[in-house]
Design an enzyme around this catalytic site. Structure first.
Site, PDB file in Angstrom:
ATOM      1  N   GLU A 162       1.474   3.388   3.101  1.00  9.08           N
ATOM      2  CA  GLU A 162       1.688   4.826   3.286  1.00  9.08           C
ATOM      3  C   GLU A 162       0.433   5.585   3.701  1.00  9.08           C
ATOM      4  OE1 GLU A 162       0.164   4.669  -0.929  1.00  9.08           O
ATOM      5  OE2 GLU A 162       1.246   3.339   0.421  1.00  9.08           O
ATOM      6  N   HIS A 182      -1.586  -0.396   0.560  1.00  3.50           N
ATOM      7  CA  HIS A 182      -0.985   0.933   0.710  1.00  3.50           C
ATOM      8  C   HIS A 182      -0.510   1.114   2.151  1.00  3.50           C
ATOM      9  CE1 HIS A 182      -2.296   2.766  -3.122  1.00  3.50           C
ATOM     10  NE2 HIS A 182      -3.325   1.944  -3.008  1.00  3.50           N
ATOM     11  N   CYS A 184       0.810  -1.560  -4.249  1.00  2.00           N
ATOM     12  CA  CYS A 184      -0.429  -1.584  -5.026  1.00  2.00           C
ATOM     13  C   CYS A 184      -0.106  -1.599  -6.522  1.00  2.00           C
ATOM     14  CB  CYS A 184      -1.367  -0.453  -4.610  1.00  2.00           C
ATOM     15  SG  CYS A 184      -3.070  -0.726  -5.176  1.00  2.00           S
TER      16      CYS A 184
END
Length: 190
Positions: A171, A169, A78
Site C-alpha cells: 500500500e 507494504h 507486514c
C-alpha cells in the site's frame, strides 16, 4: 465488492486508495460488527503486539476468526501477516492463528534497514513494488500453503486458500497489483 481495512493501526487510507483503484469499495473498519457487511478484510501493518491487544480489547479476535471460517478472504500485510499466522517464533501464543505458517518478527532488521524492491509474485504477470519496514518473514509454511514470493531465498508472500500474507507494504507504493490479486481471491471465494 466491499473490502474492509482494520483501522487499529497502519496505513489504512493507503489501502483504501488501492482497493478503490482496482474497483473495490473500501471500508474503514473500527467495530467488529462491520465485518458482517464485508466480502474481504485487510489487516495492515503497525506493531503486531499492539494490534493483538487492541483486537482483544475491541472484540475482533473471534469476529475475524468467524469471518475467516465463513471462507471470506483475509489479507495480512507486514504486522498483519504476523497477526494471521498460527505460529510466531519466540512467542507462545498466536493472535488469530488463521494461516498455517511460522513467522519471525522484525526479520529484516530495524527501521534504518528498511528498503524497497521489485519482487516476482506468483499469479501476477509483472514484478510487484514492495516496501519492507522492520518486516517479518515466513520461516515455514504448512501443507496447503502456496509460496507466492521470496526475497533472497526467504519467503515474503504466501497464500492458503482464502488467506493472503505479505511481509511487505504493497500500500505504500502506487502499484495496485497485490490489491487486484486480493480482489480476485474475493471473487473466487464467493
Amino acid at each position: 465488492m466491499k473490502v474492509g481495512v482494520l483501522a487499529l493501526q497502519g496505513a489504512v487510507a493507503e489501502h483504501i486508495r488501492l482497493i478503490e483503484a482496482v474497483g473495490g469499495e473500501g471500508v474503514v473498519v473500527k467495530r467488529a460488527e462491520q465485518l458482517a457487511e464485508l466480502d474481504g478484510l485487510i489487516i495492515p501493518g503497525g506493531e503486531s503486539t499492539t494490534i493483538g491487544k487492541l483486537m482483544r480489547r475491541y472484540g475482533f479476535i473471534e469476529a475475524i476468526r468467524d469471518f475467516s471460517n465463513q471462507g471470506k478472504a483475509v489479507f495480512g500485510t507486514c504486522a498483519g501477516l504476523i497477526v494471521i499466522a498460527d505460529k510466531i517464533a519466540g512467542q507462545e501464543e498466536a493472535h488469530l492463528g488463521l494461516m498455517d505458517m511460522t513467522v519471525q518478527r522484525n526479520a529484516f532488521g530495524r527501521q534504518r534497514e528498511s528498503f524497497e524492491t521489485d519482487l516476482p509474485v506468483k499469479g501476477i504477470d509483472r514484478p510487484v513494488r514492495a516496501v519492507f519496514i522492520r518486516a517479518p518473514l515466513i520461516d515455514q509454511v504448512g501443507n496447503g500453503v502456496d509460496v507466492l514470493s521470496e526475497y533472497n531465498g526467504q519467503i515474503v508472500a504466501a497464500r492458503q486458500g482464502h488467506l493472503l500474507a505479505a511481509s511487505f507494504h504493497p500500500e505504500l507504493t502506487d502499484d495496485s497489483s497485490m490489491h487486484a490479486y486480493f480482489l480476485d481471491m474475493i471473487r473466487e471465494a464467493r
